[in-house]
Design a protein around this motif. Sequence first.
Motif, PDB file in Angstrom:
ATOM      1  N   GLU A 267      -4.032   3.254   5.213  1.00  0.00           N
ATOM      2  CA  GLU A 267      -3.658   4.512   4.564  1.00  0.00           C
ATOM      3  C   GLU A 267      -2.341   4.993   5.142  1.00  0.00           C
ATOM      4  OE1 GLU A 267      -5.211   9.129   4.212  1.00  0.00           O
ATOM      5  OE2 GLU A 267      -6.693   7.506   4.245  1.00  0.00           O
ATOM      6  N   ARG A 268      -1.418   5.289   4.244  1.00  0.00           N
ATOM      7  CA  ARG A 268      -0.132   5.850   4.641  1.00  0.00           C
ATOM      8  C   ARG A 268      -0.008   7.220   3.998  1.00  0.00           C
ATOM      9  NH1 ARG A 268       0.115   0.397   4.232  1.00  0.00           N
ATOM     10  NH2 ARG A 268       1.388  -0.732   5.750  1.00  0.00           N
ATOM     11  N   ARG A 269       0.449   8.176   4.785  1.00  0.00           N
ATOM     12  CA  ARG A 269       0.541   9.553   4.305  1.00  0.00           C
ATOM     13  C   ARG A 269       1.999  10.006   4.283  1.00  0.00           C
ATOM     14  NH1 ARG A 269      -4.551  12.121   7.797  1.00  0.00           N
ATOM     15  NH2 ARG A 269      -6.180  10.880   6.749  1.00  0.00           N
ATOM     16  N   TYR A 270       2.410  10.516   3.143  1.00  0.00           N
ATOM     17  CA  TYR A 270       3.777  11.020   2.985  1.00  0.00           C
ATOM     18  C   TYR A 270       3.751  12.508   2.676  1.00  0.00           C
ATOM     19  CZ  TYR A 270       5.920   6.353   2.775  1.00  0.00           C
ATOM     20  OH  TYR A 270       6.379   5.094   3.069  1.00  0.00           O
ATOM     21  N   ARG A 271       4.834  13.185   3.046  1.00  0.00           N
ATOM     22  CA  ARG A 271       5.059  14.570   2.637  1.00  0.00           C
ATOM     23  C   ARG A 271       6.501  14.701   2.164  1.00  0.00           C
ATOM     24  NH1 ARG A 271       1.941  18.653   6.913  1.00  0.00           N
ATOM     25  NH2 ARG A 271      -0.128  17.704   6.670  1.00  0.00           N
ATOM     26  N   GLU A 330       4.167  -9.033  -9.258  1.00  0.00           N
ATOM     27  CA  GLU A 330       3.475  -8.963 -10.542  1.00  0.00           C
ATOM     28  C   GLU A 330       2.375  -7.902 -10.549  1.00  0.00           C
ATOM     29  OE1 GLU A 330       2.023 -12.895 -11.030  1.00  0.00           O
ATOM     30  OE2 GLU A 330       3.977 -13.749 -11.563  1.00  0.00           O
ATOM     31  N   ASN A 331       1.867  -7.574  -9.385  1.00  0.00           N
ATOM     32  CA  ASN A 331       0.779  -6.591  -9.284  1.00  0.00           C
ATOM     33  C   ASN A 331       1.332  -5.263  -8.777  1.00  0.00           C
ATOM     34  OD1 ASN A 331      -1.524  -5.110  -8.813  1.00  0.00           O
ATOM     35  ND2 ASN A 331      -2.667  -6.807  -7.910  1.00  0.00           N
ATOM     36  N   PHE A 332       1.312  -4.251  -9.632  1.00  0.00           N
ATOM     37  CA  PHE A 332       1.847  -2.937  -9.278  1.00  0.00           C
ATOM     38  C   PHE A 332       0.737  -1.902  -9.106  1.00  0.00           C
ATOM     39  CE2 PHE A 332       5.362  -5.218 -11.013  1.00  0.00           C
ATOM     40  CZ  PHE A 332       6.477  -4.759 -10.340  1.00  0.00           C
ATOM     41  N   GLU A 333      -0.489  -2.365  -8.954  1.00  0.00           N
ATOM     42  CA  GLU A 333      -1.595  -1.428  -8.765  1.00  0.00           C
ATOM     43  C   GLU A 333      -1.634  -0.943  -7.315  1.00  0.00           C
ATOM     44  OE1 GLU A 333      -5.274  -3.181  -9.999  1.00  0.00           O
ATOM     45  OE2 GLU A 333      -5.026  -2.452 -12.054  1.00  0.00           O
ATOM     46  N   ARG A 334      -1.753   0.357  -7.150  1.00  0.00           N
ATOM     47  CA  ARG A 334      -1.883   0.966  -5.826  1.00  0.00           C
ATOM     48  C   ARG A 334      -2.915   2.093  -5.938  1.00  0.00           C
ATOM     49  NH1 ARG A 334       0.504  -2.982  -5.250  1.00  0.00           N
ATOM     50  NH2 ARG A 334       2.359  -3.451  -3.990  1.00  0.00           N
ATOM     51  N   ARG A 335      -3.627   2.326  -4.853  1.00  0.00           N
ATOM     52  CA  ARG A 335      -4.667   3.351  -4.863  1.00  0.00           C
ATOM     53  C   ARG A 335      -4.164   4.607  -4.142  1.00  0.00           C
ATOM     54  NH1 ARG A 335      -9.802   3.501  -6.111  1.00  0.00           N
ATOM     55  NH2 ARG A 335      -9.922   1.213  -6.304  1.00  0.00           N
ATOM     56  N   ILE A 336      -4.240   5.744  -4.816  1.00  0.00           N
ATOM     57  CA  ILE A 336      -3.875   7.037  -4.236  1.00  0.00           C
ATOM     58  C   ILE A 336      -5.160   7.791  -3.904  1.00  0.00           C
ATOM     59  CG2 ILE A 336      -2.680   9.220  -4.614  1.00  0.00           C
ATOM     60  CD1 ILE A 336      -0.833   6.766  -4.376  1.00  0.00           C
ATOM     61  N   PHE A 337      -5.332   8.098  -2.631  1.00  0.00           N
ATOM     62  CA  PHE A 337      -6.538   8.802  -2.184  1.00  0.00           C
ATOM     63  C   PHE A 337      -6.435  10.312  -2.405  1.00  0.00           C
ATOM     64  CE2 PHE A 337      -6.192   5.142   0.876  1.00  0.00           C
ATOM     65  CZ  PHE A 337      -7.195   4.384   0.303  1.00  0.00           C
ATOM     66  N   HIS A 338      -5.218  10.843  -2.265  1.00  0.00           N
ATOM     67  CA  HIS A 338      -5.050  12.306  -2.301  1.00  0.00           C
ATOM     68  C   HIS A 338      -3.629  12.626  -2.732  1.00  0.00           C
ATOM     69  CE1 HIS A 338      -5.263  16.533  -1.014  1.00  0.00           C
ATOM     70  NE2 HIS A 338      -4.117  16.338  -0.386  1.00  0.00           N
ATOM     71  N   ALA A 339      -3.485  13.586  -3.646  1.00  0.00           N
ATOM     72  CA  ALA A 339      -2.161  14.051  -4.088  1.00  0.00           C
ATOM     73  C   ALA A 339      -2.267  15.528  -4.431  1.00  0.00           C
ATOM     74  CB  ALA A 339      -1.676  13.253  -5.295  1.00  0.00           C
ATOM     75  N   ASP A 340      -1.407  16.364  -3.813  1.00  0.00           N
ATOM     76  CA  ASP A 340      -1.493  17.804  -4.036  1.00  0.00           C
ATOM     77  C   ASP A 340      -0.180  18.470  -3.638  1.00  0.00           C
ATOM     78  OD1 ASP A 340      -2.577  20.215  -4.749  1.00  0.00           O
ATOM     79  OD2 ASP A 340      -3.872  20.431  -2.994  1.00  0.00           O
ATOM     80  N   GLU A 443     -14.700   6.615   5.348  1.00  0.00           N
ATOM     81  CA  GLU A 443     -13.921   7.832   5.567  1.00  0.00           C
ATOM     82  C   GLU A 443     -12.505   7.543   6.052  1.00  0.00           C
ATOM     83  OE1 GLU A 443     -16.027  10.417   8.170  1.00  0.00           O
ATOM     84  OE2 GLU A 443     -17.745  10.646   6.830  1.00  0.00           O
ATOM     85  N   ARG A 444     -12.209   6.311   6.350  1.00  0.00           N
ATOM     86  CA  ARG A 444     -10.866   5.880   6.759  1.00  0.00           C
ATOM     87  C   ARG A 444     -10.356   6.641   7.988  1.00  0.00           C
ATOM     88  NH1 ARG A 444     -10.576   7.061   1.600  1.00  0.00           N
ATOM     89  NH2 ARG A 444      -9.054   8.711   1.930  1.00  0.00           N
ATOM     90  N   LYS A 445     -11.185   6.776   9.014  1.00  0.00           N
ATOM     91  CA  LYS A 445     -10.755   7.413  10.256  1.00  0.00           C
ATOM     92  C   LYS A 445      -9.965   6.415  11.103  1.00  0.00           C
ATOM     93  CE  LYS A 445     -14.722  10.574  10.491  1.00  0.00           C
ATOM     94  NZ  LYS A 445     -15.933  10.973  11.266  1.00  0.00           N
ATOM     95  N   ASP A 446      -8.936   6.913  11.760  1.00  0.00           N
ATOM     96  CA  ASP A 446      -8.102   6.043  12.585  1.00  0.00           C
ATOM     97  C   ASP A 446      -8.924   5.481  13.743  1.00  0.00           C
ATOM     98  OD1 ASP A 446      -6.052   4.701  13.784  1.00  0.00           O
ATOM     99  OD2 ASP A 446      -4.667   6.394  13.818  1.00  0.00           O
TER     100      ASP A 446
END
Length: 584
Positions: A267-271, A330-340, A443-446
């Motif tokens: 998981e990578r988080r951007y702001r 060829e594969n551009f699918e990515r999963r977004i967990f959270h966007a706000d 839960e993807r905890k570090d």
Amino acid sequence: MADKTDYSAWSQENLIQRVTQLEKELHSKYKSTLLPTSVEKSSKKARPEKTFDPSKYSTRLIALKFAYLGKKYNGFEYHAGHETPLPTIEEELWKAFNKARLIFPKGSSPLDPGEVNWEGCEYSKCGRTDKGVSAFGQVIGIRVRSNRPLGKHKESVLGDGEETAGKLEHASSAEAISDPEAFNTLPREHAMELASPPLQPTRLEEDGFPQLDSDESDIEETLNFDPITDEIQYATLLNRLLPPDIRILAWCPAPPLDFSARFSCRERRYRYFFTQPAFNPTPHNLEQGTTTRIKDGWLDIDAMKEAAKLFEGLHDFRNFCKVDSSKQIENFERRIFHADIVEVEDQSGEMAFMNGPDLAPTPPITGSPKVYTFDLHGSAFLWHQVRCMVSVLFLVGQGLEAPSIISELLDVKKNPRRPLYEMATDTPLVLWDCIFPSEDDAERKDALVWHYVGDQPGFGDTKYGTQGLMDNLWEVWKERKIDEMLAGSLMGVVAKQGLPIPLLSSNVTERRGVRSQKVFDGGNVPRLQGRYTPVMKKPRLETVEAINEKYAIKKGFESAEDLKIQGFRRLNLKPQPPIDTLDE
């Protein structure tokens, strides 16, 4: 004998050249006559540089979490043979590691580290941020010099799990010390080091873990070594050598056995930071007409929130990225967990004049200007994906597009070709954090255990003491904060000068409704775009398949399929990595 030359007829240019020549001659004579005397009188001899033998030191694999402000850098990644107008973050890291003698590159010295080359250091990086982009939670893995004493035992001290450790590149190797020309940061033969359980335990289900025979007396000294308190203070040492806008925040002394900063990150988080209003609004009585229901400068935050939520889930993001044909993706699918869209805090200060009735929208927004971020958590990101996502959100915020534009662009069956819209500017984007969970953690905890600067007993001053981490960051912040306060105060002064806003008039003769549209892209001022063209009516790029095909033919292959079968080997390129490994 004195110089009898008559200089009265010489030009000024010739006189200057003659004076320069005489100064050089005088300097040369001074050095030849006085320098030997001064050396003879000196009782101190120049101390020769101490030979540093890497083979006498053990090594260990660690992970480092660090931050940087990217405005003065040409991105994170260094590309050999490609000169950039600004340094890269990797170049600065490379110089610091070499000067601290934490790694030992081939054919280089700490004073002249040469070209960036991490070979033999088990180096891995989590994110590849672009030019101008910052990071507050970037992570790398790297093998470095350690204070742990080398064991004297000549036989293997590993048990049945030795073969397994070798598969995971944690097995011992004598290559580093047998060949003086080799990269000497490789694991030392029979050396000990800590490692946490793997993040993917299924890889070791059959083989088990490496085991150590604790009865071996000749490794007692290495067993008595505390891997944290007795170790080199990596963060403090590197922070002394790095530029002030690059800071090591923490280190992980025992990364998992299968750790890779790139492939272990799930998981990578951007702001992305922006202000409300996005740019300086025009008073109501000076506006020359508008093409939207939103007052110029102000953003519809609720509409942006609605649009952002449409990104969540697994989607094909080919219409929200820049296609790199050299990678033949060829594969551009990515999963977004959270966007706000999230408000940071009240940032009004000297800019309170924005809240006046002449500049505020209807209904008025109090406490402006505010600061917001687009918070985005995802498995991984394509090239320029975040900036493309933000760009379309800003169009929604300005009322130029409806929130449904997100769904339209995500429907790649209906819209396989990306419209030619501009992506958002780079500086406000921050790689906020990188998360390394176990594969079975929903839960993807570090799972990495981080030791932050100052947490170690007796080392609190490395965080809050003189020239500690917070002192360094205060210096960086203070300079920028004073600039912000001065510019804000000046705007406040100018806003109060002269006639009141209702008495001002404009001499612009444009007819209402046909003026040039201001389009916000995250920069300091909006772009003027003439009459706005909706995204879905803009010209389109070719399909991904067509772009890849053209690249392959240009490189001399029959087709993209032919390049995929045999071409990467011939071009000395790596094939497309699996999903969830490509970063912004």
